[in-house]
Design an enzyme around this catalytic site. Structure first.
Site, mmCIF file in Angstrom:
data_model
loop_
_atom_site.group_PDB
_atom_site.id
_atom_site.type_symbol
_atom_site.label_atom_id
_atom_site.label_comp_id
_atom_site.label_asym_id
_atom_site.label_seq_id
_atom_site.Cartn_x
_atom_site.Cartn_y
_atom_site.Cartn_z
ATOM 1 N N ARG A 1 -8.996 -5.793 -10.553
ATOM 2 C CA ARG A 1 -9.900 -6.556 -9.701
ATOM 3 C C ARG A 1 -10.915 -5.638 -9.033
ATOM 4 N NH1 ARG A 1 -6.532 -9.804 -6.104
ATOM 5 N NH2 ARG A 1 -6.542 -11.122 -7.929
ATOM 6 N N TYR A 2 -10.429 -4.561 -8.469
ATOM 7 C CA TYR A 2 -11.315 -3.612 -7.787
ATOM 8 C C TYR A 2 -11.783 -2.576 -8.799
ATOM 9 C CZ TYR A 2 -8.922 -5.676 -3.803
ATOM 10 O OH TYR A 2 -8.396 -6.562 -2.909
ATOM 11 N N ARG B 1 -9.195 0.780 -9.256
ATOM 12 C CA ARG B 1 -7.727 0.754 -9.240
ATOM 13 C C ARG B 1 -7.193 -0.489 -9.959
ATOM 14 N NH1 ARG B 1 -10.238 -0.075 -4.530
ATOM 15 N NH2 ARG B 1 -9.547 -1.663 -3.051
ATOM 16 N N CYS C 1 14.268 -7.227 -10.078
ATOM 17 C CA CYS C 1 14.368 -6.618 -8.752
ATOM 18 C C CYS C 1 15.850 -6.632 -8.392
ATOM 19 C CB CYS C 1 13.638 -7.442 -7.706
ATOM 20 S SG CYS C 1 11.932 -7.741 -8.125
ATOM 21 N N CYS D 1 13.744 -11.609 -3.244
ATOM 22 C CA CYS D 1 13.370 -11.982 -1.873
ATOM 23 C C CYS D 1 12.874 -13.415 -1.883
ATOM 24 C CB CYS D 1 12.270 -11.062 -1.361
ATOM 25 S SG CYS D 1 12.627 -9.330 -1.692
ATOM 26 N N CYS E 1 9.044 -14.071 -1.950
ATOM 27 C CA CYS E 1 8.274 -13.288 -2.928
ATOM 28 C C CYS E 1 6.956 -13.968 -3.333
ATOM 29 C CB CYS E 1 9.125 -13.084 -4.176
ATOM 30 S SG CYS E 1 8.281 -12.088 -5.409
ATOM 31 N N ARG F 1 5.430 -13.182 -6.116
ATOM 32 C CA ARG F 1 5.377 -13.272 -7.584
ATOM 33 C C ARG F 1 6.554 -14.055 -8.149
ATOM 34 N NH1 ARG F 1 3.701 -7.427 -7.878
ATOM 35 N NH2 ARG F 1 1.522 -7.575 -7.261
ATOM 36 N N ASP G 1 1.561 -15.073 2.367
ATOM 37 C CA ASP G 1 0.502 -15.651 1.538
ATOM 38 C C ASP G 1 0.819 -17.101 1.166
ATOM 39 O OD1 ASP G 1 2.175 -15.655 -0.626
ATOM 40 O OD2 ASP G 1 1.686 -13.577 -1.116
ATOM 41 N N ASP H 1 -4.191 -11.257 2.646
ATOM 42 C CA ASP H 1 -4.608 -11.095 1.253
ATOM 43 C C ASP H 1 -5.257 -12.429 0.892
ATOM 44 O OD1 ASP H 1 -4.877 -9.716 -1.106
ATOM 45 O OD2 ASP H 1 -2.779 -9.068 -1.137
ATOM 46 N N LYS I 1 -7.658 -7.801 0.349
ATOM 47 C CA LYS I 1 -7.069 -7.690 1.691
ATOM 48 C C LYS I 1 -8.152 -7.634 2.753
ATOM 49 C CE LYS I 1 -3.191 -5.173 -0.181
ATOM 50 N NZ LYS I 1 -3.771 -5.145 -1.556
#
Ligand code: SF4
Length: 384
Positions: free
Chosen positions: A127-128, A131, A140, A144, A147, A149, A308, A345, A352
Protein backbone atom coordinates in the site's frame (compact mmCIF):
# COMPACT_ATOMS: atom_id res chain seq x y z
CA UNK A 1 18.68 -26.32 25.95
CA UNK A 2 18.76 -24.24 29.16
CA UNK A 3 18.95 -20.54 28.43
CA UNK A 4 21.18 -18.13 30.22
CA UNK A 5 19.45 -14.91 31.15
CA UNK A 6 21.98 -12.13 31.08
CA UNK A 7 20.23 -9.68 33.43
CA UNK A 8 21.73 -10.33 36.85
CA UNK A 9 20.22 -7.45 38.79
CA UNK A 10 16.96 -7.50 40.74
CA UNK A 11 14.68 -6.44 37.88
CA UNK A 12 13.93 -10.02 36.78
CA UNK A 13 12.85 -10.91 40.34
CA UNK A 14 9.91 -8.50 40.00
CA UNK A 15 8.37 -10.70 37.31
CA UNK A 16 6.58 -13.87 38.42
CA UNK A 17 5.74 -17.07 36.59
CA UNK A 18 2.04 -17.97 36.58
CA UNK A 19 0.93 -20.83 38.75
CA UNK A 20 0.17 -23.92 36.69
CA UNK A 21 -3.45 -25.14 36.84
CA UNK A 22 -3.93 -28.60 38.40
CA UNK A 23 -4.27 -30.32 35.04
CA UNK A 24 -0.60 -29.53 34.26
CA UNK A 25 0.81 -29.86 37.79
CA UNK A 26 2.61 -33.11 36.88
CA UNK A 27 3.92 -31.88 33.53
CA UNK A 28 7.71 -31.81 33.53
CA UNK A 29 9.46 -28.43 33.27
CA UNK A 30 11.15 -29.73 30.16
CA UNK A 31 7.79 -30.16 28.43
CA UNK A 32 6.24 -27.00 29.86
CA UNK A 33 9.15 -24.88 28.62
CA UNK A 34 9.11 -26.49 25.20
CA UNK A 35 7.23 -24.41 22.62
CA UNK A 36 6.41 -27.43 20.48
CA UNK A 37 4.78 -29.16 23.48
CA UNK A 38 2.84 -25.94 24.19
CA UNK A 39 1.63 -25.82 20.57
CA UNK A 40 0.63 -29.49 20.60
CA UNK A 41 -1.33 -29.16 23.85
CA UNK A 42 -3.32 -26.11 22.84
CA UNK A 43 -6.86 -25.95 24.17
CA UNK A 44 -9.26 -26.26 21.26
CA UNK A 45 -12.41 -27.73 22.84
CA UNK A 46 -14.82 -26.95 25.67
CA UNK A 47 -13.94 -30.25 27.26
CA UNK A 48 -10.27 -29.23 27.53
CA UNK A 49 -11.13 -25.72 28.68
CA UNK A 50 -13.36 -27.02 31.46
CA UNK A 51 -10.35 -28.77 32.97
CA UNK A 52 -8.70 -25.37 33.48
CA UNK A 53 -11.44 -22.85 34.31
CA UNK A 54 -15.07 -22.76 35.44
CA UNK A 55 -16.67 -22.09 32.08
CA UNK A 56 -19.96 -20.21 32.27
CA UNK A 57 -23.12 -20.62 30.22
CA UNK A 58 -22.34 -17.71 27.91
CA UNK A 59 -18.87 -18.97 27.08
CA UNK A 60 -20.21 -22.46 26.40
CA UNK A 61 -22.94 -21.16 24.07
CA UNK A 62 -20.60 -18.73 22.34
CA UNK A 63 -18.07 -21.47 21.67
CA UNK A 64 -20.76 -23.77 20.23
CA UNK A 65 -21.97 -21.08 17.85
CA UNK A 66 -18.66 -19.51 16.82
CA UNK A 67 -15.91 -22.10 16.60
CA UNK A 68 -16.69 -23.16 13.06
CA UNK A 69 -16.12 -19.61 11.82
CA UNK A 70 -13.20 -18.73 14.08
CA UNK A 71 -11.45 -21.46 16.02
CA UNK A 72 -10.55 -21.32 19.66
CA UNK A 73 -6.89 -22.04 20.39
CA UNK A 74 -5.15 -21.32 23.71
CA UNK A 75 -1.67 -22.44 24.79
CA UNK A 76 -1.44 -24.05 28.26
CA UNK A 77 0.93 -21.21 29.24
CA UNK A 78 -1.57 -18.46 28.28
CA UNK A 79 -4.42 -20.44 29.89
CA UNK A 80 -2.42 -20.53 33.12
CA UNK A 81 -2.79 -16.72 33.28
CA UNK A 82 -6.59 -17.01 33.42
CA UNK A 83 -8.67 -16.44 36.53
CA UNK A 84 -10.66 -19.66 36.68
CA UNK A 85 -13.61 -18.05 38.46
CA UNK A 86 -13.87 -14.65 36.77
CA UNK A 87 -15.39 -14.59 33.26
CA UNK A 88 -14.31 -10.95 32.96
CA UNK A 89 -10.64 -11.82 33.47
CA UNK A 90 -8.73 -9.90 30.75
CA UNK A 91 -7.00 -13.09 29.56
CA UNK A 92 -10.34 -14.93 29.26
CA UNK A 93 -11.93 -12.02 27.43
CA UNK A 94 -9.17 -12.12 24.82
CA UNK A 95 -9.13 -15.86 24.25
CA UNK A 96 -12.50 -17.47 25.15
CA UNK A 97 -15.50 -16.78 22.82
CA UNK A 98 -18.30 -14.47 24.03
CA UNK A 99 -21.82 -14.05 22.62
CA UNK A 100 -20.85 -10.56 21.38
CA UNK A 101 -18.90 -12.25 18.58
CA UNK A 102 -22.12 -13.38 16.95
CA UNK A 103 -23.38 -9.84 16.40
CA UNK A 104 -22.13 -8.19 13.22
CA UNK A 105 -22.61 -4.43 13.20
CA UNK A 106 -23.59 -3.05 9.75
CA UNK A 107 -20.43 -0.87 9.76
CA UNK A 108 -18.15 -3.88 10.32
CA UNK A 109 -16.23 -5.49 7.45
CA UNK A 110 -14.57 -8.78 6.69
CA UNK A 111 -11.40 -6.98 5.58
CA UNK A 112 -11.60 -3.70 7.53
CA UNK A 113 -8.17 -2.42 6.50
CA UNK A 114 -8.61 -3.19 2.81
CA UNK A 115 -5.56 -5.48 2.82
CA UNK A 116 -6.84 -7.70 0.01
CA UNK A 117 -7.45 -4.88 -2.48
CA UNK A 118 -3.83 -3.73 -2.24
CA UNK A 119 -2.45 -7.20 -2.99
CA UNK A 120 -0.49 -7.25 -6.24
CA UNK A 121 0.27 -10.97 -5.65
CA UNK A 122 -1.42 -13.23 -3.08
CA UNK A 123 0.23 -12.86 0.32
CA UNK A 124 1.76 -9.39 -0.15
CA UNK A 125 -0.04 -6.13 0.70
CA UNK A 126 1.75 -3.22 -0.95
CA UNK A 127 0.00 0.00 0.00
CA UNK A 128 2.73 2.44 0.97
CA UNK A 129 5.53 3.16 -1.48
CA UNK A 130 8.49 1.77 0.48
CA UNK A 131 7.10 -1.06 2.63
CA UNK A 132 5.05 -4.24 2.33
CA UNK A 133 3.17 -6.66 4.55
CA UNK A 134 4.21 -10.23 3.82
CA UNK A 135 1.88 -13.01 5.09
CA UNK A 136 3.76 -16.22 5.81
CA UNK A 137 1.28 -18.35 7.79
CA UNK A 138 -2.25 -18.17 9.14
CA UNK A 139 -1.56 -19.97 12.40
CA UNK A 140 -1.17 -18.39 15.82
CA UNK A 141 -0.58 -20.01 19.24
CA UNK A 142 -3.68 -18.24 20.62
CA UNK A 143 -6.55 -17.03 18.46
CA UNK A 144 -7.33 -13.59 19.85
CA UNK A 145 -11.04 -12.94 19.86
CA UNK A 146 -10.45 -9.34 18.69
CA UNK A 147 -8.28 -10.32 15.70
CA UNK A 148 -8.36 -8.06 12.62
CA UNK A 149 -7.55 -10.95 10.30
CA UNK A 150 -10.25 -13.38 11.40
CA UNK A 151 -11.01 -13.90 7.72
CA UNK A 152 -7.69 -15.75 7.28
CA UNK A 153 -6.41 -16.68 10.71
CA UNK A 154 -7.22 -20.13 12.14
CA UNK A 155 -8.06 -21.45 8.65
CA UNK A 156 -5.05 -23.54 7.68
CA UNK A 157 -6.43 -24.06 4.18
CA UNK A 158 -5.73 -20.38 3.44
CA UNK A 159 -2.10 -20.45 4.67
CA UNK A 160 0.79 -19.45 2.44
CA UNK A 161 2.01 -22.46 0.44
CA UNK A 162 5.55 -22.63 -0.96
CA UNK A 163 4.49 -21.38 -4.39
CA UNK A 164 2.77 -18.35 -2.85
CA UNK A 165 5.78 -17.62 -0.67
CA UNK A 166 8.09 -17.75 -3.68
CA UNK A 167 5.79 -15.46 -5.67
CA UNK A 168 5.84 -12.97 -2.78
CA UNK A 169 9.64 -13.07 -2.56
CA UNK A 170 9.88 -12.58 -6.32
CA UNK A 171 7.58 -9.55 -6.14
CA UNK A 172 9.64 -7.97 -3.35
CA UNK A 173 12.86 -8.71 -5.27
CA UNK A 174 11.55 -7.00 -8.39
CA UNK A 175 10.28 -3.88 -6.58
CA UNK A 176 13.40 -1.93 -5.69
CA UNK A 177 11.38 0.81 -3.99
CA UNK A 178 10.61 -1.56 -1.06
CA UNK A 179 13.01 -1.09 1.85
CA UNK A 180 10.96 -2.33 4.83
CA UNK A 181 9.27 -5.77 5.01
CA UNK A 182 6.75 -6.53 7.75
CA UNK A 183 6.71 -10.30 8.08
CA UNK A 184 3.27 -11.11 9.35
CA UNK A 185 0.48 -13.69 9.42
CA UNK A 186 -1.18 -15.06 11.49
CA UNK A 187 1.94 -15.17 13.58
CA UNK A 188 5.18 -15.61 11.64
CA UNK A 189 6.79 -17.35 14.61
CA UNK A 190 4.41 -20.24 13.95
CA UNK A 191 6.85 -21.05 11.13
CA UNK A 192 9.83 -23.27 11.96
CA UNK A 193 13.22 -21.61 12.47
CA UNK A 194 14.32 -23.15 9.18
CA UNK A 195 11.45 -21.66 7.20
CA UNK A 196 11.89 -18.27 8.86
CA UNK A 197 15.60 -18.33 8.16
CA UNK A 198 14.92 -19.17 4.53
CA UNK A 199 12.62 -16.11 4.26
CA UNK A 200 15.02 -13.79 6.11
CA UNK A 201 18.07 -14.92 4.14
CA UNK A 202 16.26 -14.46 0.81
CA UNK A 203 15.18 -10.96 1.83
CA UNK A 204 18.58 -10.00 3.26
CA UNK A 205 20.21 -10.96 -0.05
CA UNK A 206 18.18 -8.22 -1.78
CA UNK A 207 20.27 -5.04 -1.81
CA UNK A 208 17.26 -2.70 -1.60
CA UNK A 209 15.88 -4.25 1.62
CA UNK A 210 16.94 -2.33 4.72
CA UNK A 211 14.85 -3.51 7.69
CA UNK A 212 12.56 -6.36 8.68
CA UNK A 213 9.80 -6.32 11.20
CA UNK A 214 8.44 -9.52 12.68
CA UNK A 215 4.86 -8.92 13.82
CA UNK A 216 4.37 -11.51 16.56
CA UNK A 217 2.28 -12.18 19.63
CA UNK A 218 4.39 -15.19 20.63
CA UNK A 219 6.13 -13.07 23.28
CA UNK A 220 2.74 -12.81 25.01
CA UNK A 221 1.08 -16.14 24.30
CA UNK A 222 4.02 -18.51 23.82
CA UNK A 223 7.22 -16.90 25.17
CA UNK A 224 8.89 -20.35 25.16
CA UNK A 225 9.15 -19.88 21.37
CA UNK A 226 12.01 -17.39 21.88
CA UNK A 227 14.78 -19.96 22.20
CA UNK A 228 18.52 -19.45 22.14
CA UNK A 229 18.81 -20.97 18.69
CA UNK A 230 16.06 -18.71 17.36
CA UNK A 231 17.70 -15.49 18.59
CA UNK A 232 21.11 -16.67 17.34
CA UNK A 233 19.57 -17.12 13.92
CA UNK A 234 18.05 -13.60 14.00
CA UNK A 235 21.45 -12.06 14.80
CA UNK A 236 22.60 -12.87 11.27
CA UNK A 237 19.91 -10.73 9.65
CA UNK A 238 19.93 -7.43 11.53
CA UNK A 239 18.41 -4.90 11.68
CA UNK A 240 15.43 -6.93 12.91
CA UNK A 241 12.57 -5.16 14.68
CA UNK A 242 9.99 -7.09 16.70
CA UNK A 243 6.46 -5.68 16.84
CA UNK A 244 4.50 -7.39 19.55
CA UNK A 245 1.06 -7.08 21.12
CA UNK A 246 0.75 -6.96 24.92
CA UNK A 247 -2.66 -5.70 26.04
CA UNK A 248 -2.70 -6.08 29.83
CA UNK A 249 -0.21 -6.09 32.73
CA UNK A 250 -1.33 -9.63 33.61
CA UNK A 251 0.36 -10.79 30.41
CA UNK A 252 3.76 -9.66 31.69
CA UNK A 253 5.49 -12.54 33.51
CA UNK A 254 8.91 -14.02 34.25
CA UNK A 255 8.58 -15.97 30.98
CA UNK A 256 7.87 -12.87 28.91
CA UNK A 257 10.67 -11.02 30.69
CA UNK A 258 13.11 -13.78 29.72
CA UNK A 259 11.88 -13.88 26.13
CA UNK A 260 12.23 -10.09 25.72
CA UNK A 261 15.65 -10.16 27.39
CA UNK A 262 16.90 -12.76 24.92
CA UNK A 263 15.66 -10.74 21.96
CA UNK A 264 16.98 -7.43 23.28
CA UNK A 265 20.36 -8.96 24.18
CA UNK A 266 20.53 -10.31 20.63
CA UNK A 267 20.15 -6.74 19.33
CA UNK A 268 16.47 -6.71 18.36
CA UNK A 269 14.43 -3.55 18.90
CA UNK A 270 11.03 -4.43 20.41
CA UNK A 271 7.92 -2.26 20.03
CA UNK A 272 4.48 -2.91 21.50
CA UNK A 273 1.22 -2.36 19.64
CA UNK A 274 -1.64 -2.47 22.14
CA UNK A 275 -5.24 -2.71 20.97
CA UNK A 276 -7.70 -0.74 23.04
CA UNK A 277 -10.31 -3.24 24.28
CA UNK A 278 -13.36 -2.61 26.42
CA UNK A 279 -13.11 -4.38 29.77
CA UNK A 280 -9.46 -5.30 29.16
CA UNK A 281 -7.39 -2.12 29.04
CA UNK A 282 -9.73 0.86 28.68
CA UNK A 283 -8.42 2.64 31.78
CA UNK A 284 -5.35 4.91 31.93
CA UNK A 285 -4.02 3.26 35.09
CA UNK A 286 -4.02 -0.19 33.39
CA UNK A 287 -2.20 1.18 30.33
CA UNK A 288 0.31 3.02 32.52
CA UNK A 289 1.09 -0.09 34.56
CA UNK A 290 1.47 -2.15 31.40
CA UNK A 291 3.77 0.40 29.77
CA UNK A 292 5.99 0.70 32.84
CA UNK A 293 6.37 -3.08 32.94
CA UNK A 294 7.14 -3.16 29.22
CA UNK A 295 9.87 -0.54 29.50
CA UNK A 296 11.62 -2.60 32.18
CA UNK A 297 11.68 -5.48 29.67
CA UNK A 298 13.18 -3.11 27.07
CA UNK A 299 9.94 -3.03 25.09
CA UNK A 300 8.90 0.39 23.83
CA UNK A 301 5.15 1.18 23.98
CA UNK A 302 4.68 2.23 20.35
CA UNK A 303 0.99 2.28 19.38
CA UNK A 304 -2.43 2.14 20.97
CA UNK A 305 -4.79 1.06 18.21
CA UNK A 306 -8.43 1.98 18.25
CA UNK A 307 -10.33 -1.31 17.76
CA UNK A 308 -10.88 -1.58 14.02
CA UNK A 309 -14.05 -2.49 12.10
CA UNK A 310 -13.44 -6.23 11.98
CA UNK A 311 -16.64 -8.30 12.16
CA UNK A 312 -18.01 -9.50 15.50
CA UNK A 313 -15.88 -7.37 17.79
CA UNK A 314 -18.25 -4.52 18.67
CA UNK A 315 -18.36 -5.78 22.29
CA UNK A 316 -14.66 -4.82 22.50
CA UNK A 317 -14.92 -1.40 20.84
CA UNK A 318 -14.56 1.72 23.02
CA UNK A 319 -15.55 5.29 22.14
CA UNK A 320 -12.66 7.28 20.58
CA UNK A 321 -12.89 9.61 23.58
CA UNK A 322 -11.67 6.73 25.81
CA UNK A 323 -8.38 6.59 23.91
CA UNK A 324 -7.96 10.37 23.99
CA UNK A 325 -8.60 10.39 27.73
CA UNK A 326 -5.96 7.69 28.27
CA UNK A 327 -3.38 9.78 26.37
CA UNK A 328 -4.32 12.89 28.39
CA UNK A 329 -3.76 10.93 31.60
CA UNK A 330 -0.37 9.63 30.43
CA UNK A 331 1.29 12.57 28.68
CA UNK A 332 3.29 14.60 31.18
CA UNK A 333 2.18 12.38 34.07
CA UNK A 334 4.73 9.72 33.21
CA UNK A 335 7.90 9.37 31.10
CA UNK A 336 7.43 10.26 27.45
CA UNK A 337 8.77 6.79 26.59
CA UNK A 338 5.68 5.30 28.25
CA UNK A 339 3.29 7.33 26.06
CA UNK A 340 2.50 5.55 22.79
CA UNK A 341 0.86 7.03 19.70
CA UNK A 342 -2.92 6.58 19.72
CA UNK A 343 -3.98 5.77 16.15
CA UNK A 344 -6.96 4.74 14.08
CA UNK A 345 -6.12 2.45 11.19
CA UNK A 346 -8.51 4.09 8.73
CA UNK A 347 -11.22 1.72 7.43
CA UNK A 348 -10.81 0.66 3.81
CA UNK A 349 -7.03 1.12 3.73
CA UNK A 350 -6.45 4.77 4.61
CA UNK A 351 -3.50 3.88 6.84
CA UNK A 352 -2.70 4.81 10.42
CA UNK A 353 -3.90 8.23 11.49
CA UNK A 354 -2.58 9.57 14.83
CA UNK A 355 -5.09 11.11 17.20
CA UNK A 356 -3.70 13.80 19.44
CA UNK A 357 -5.87 15.34 22.13
CA UNK A 358 -6.33 18.87 20.80
CA UNK A 359 -5.74 20.60 24.10
CA UNK A 360 -1.96 21.19 23.90
CA UNK A 361 -1.83 23.64 21.00
CA UNK A 362 -4.32 26.49 21.58
CA UNK A 363 -3.38 28.42 18.44
CA UNK A 364 -1.00 31.06 17.19
CA UNK A 365 -0.83 34.66 16.04
CA UNK A 366 2.12 35.17 13.78
CA UNK A 367 5.16 33.93 15.63
CA UNK A 368 3.45 33.70 19.01
CA UNK A 369 2.27 30.19 19.80
CA UNK A 370 -0.19 29.64 22.66
CA UNK A 371 0.34 26.31 24.38
CA UNK A 372 -1.18 24.37 27.27
CA UNK A 373 0.82 21.93 29.39
CA UNK A 374 -0.34 18.63 30.86
CA UNK A 375 -1.66 20.36 34.00
CA UNK A 376 -3.77 22.74 31.93
CA UNK A 377 -1.53 25.76 32.48
CA UNK A 378 -1.08 28.09 29.51
CA UNK A 379 2.25 29.25 28.04
CA UNK A 380 3.48 31.26 25.07
CA UNK A 381 6.34 30.30 22.84
CA UNK A 382 7.61 33.15 20.66
CA UNK A 383 9.68 32.10 17.70
CA UNK A 384 12.83 34.18 17.61
S1 SF4 B 1 -1.83 -13.28 17.22
FE1 SF4 B 1 -2.38 -11.57 15.88
S2 SF4 B 1 -2.99 -12.54 13.95
FE2 SF4 B 1 -3.01 -14.14 15.54
S3 SF4 B 1 -5.12 -14.19 16.30
FE3 SF4 B 1 -3.96 -12.81 17.64
S4 SF4 B 1 -4.30 -10.76 16.75
FE4 SF4 B 1 -4.85 -12.29 15.17
Amino acid sequence: MALEIVTKNNVRDRYKSPERPDVWKDTSDKDWNNWVWQQQKRIKSMEQLEKVIHVNEEERNAFAQSHEQFNMGITPYYASLMDKDDPNCPIRLQSVPKMGELFIHPAEMEDPLGEEKDMPVPGVTHRYPDRVLFYTTHNCPVYCRHCTRKRKVSDPSSAAQTAQLEAGLKYIEEHKEIRDVIISGGDPLSNSDERLEYILSRLRAMDHIEVFRLGTRNLVTLPQRITDSFVQMLRKYHPVFIHTHFNHPKEVTRETFDACTRLADAGCVINNQMVLLKGVNDKAEIVKELNHKLLMMRVRPYYIFQCDMSQGISHFRTPVETGLEIIRKLRGWTSGMAVPHYVIDAPGGGGKIPLLPPDYLIGHEGKTWKLRNYKGKEYEYIEP
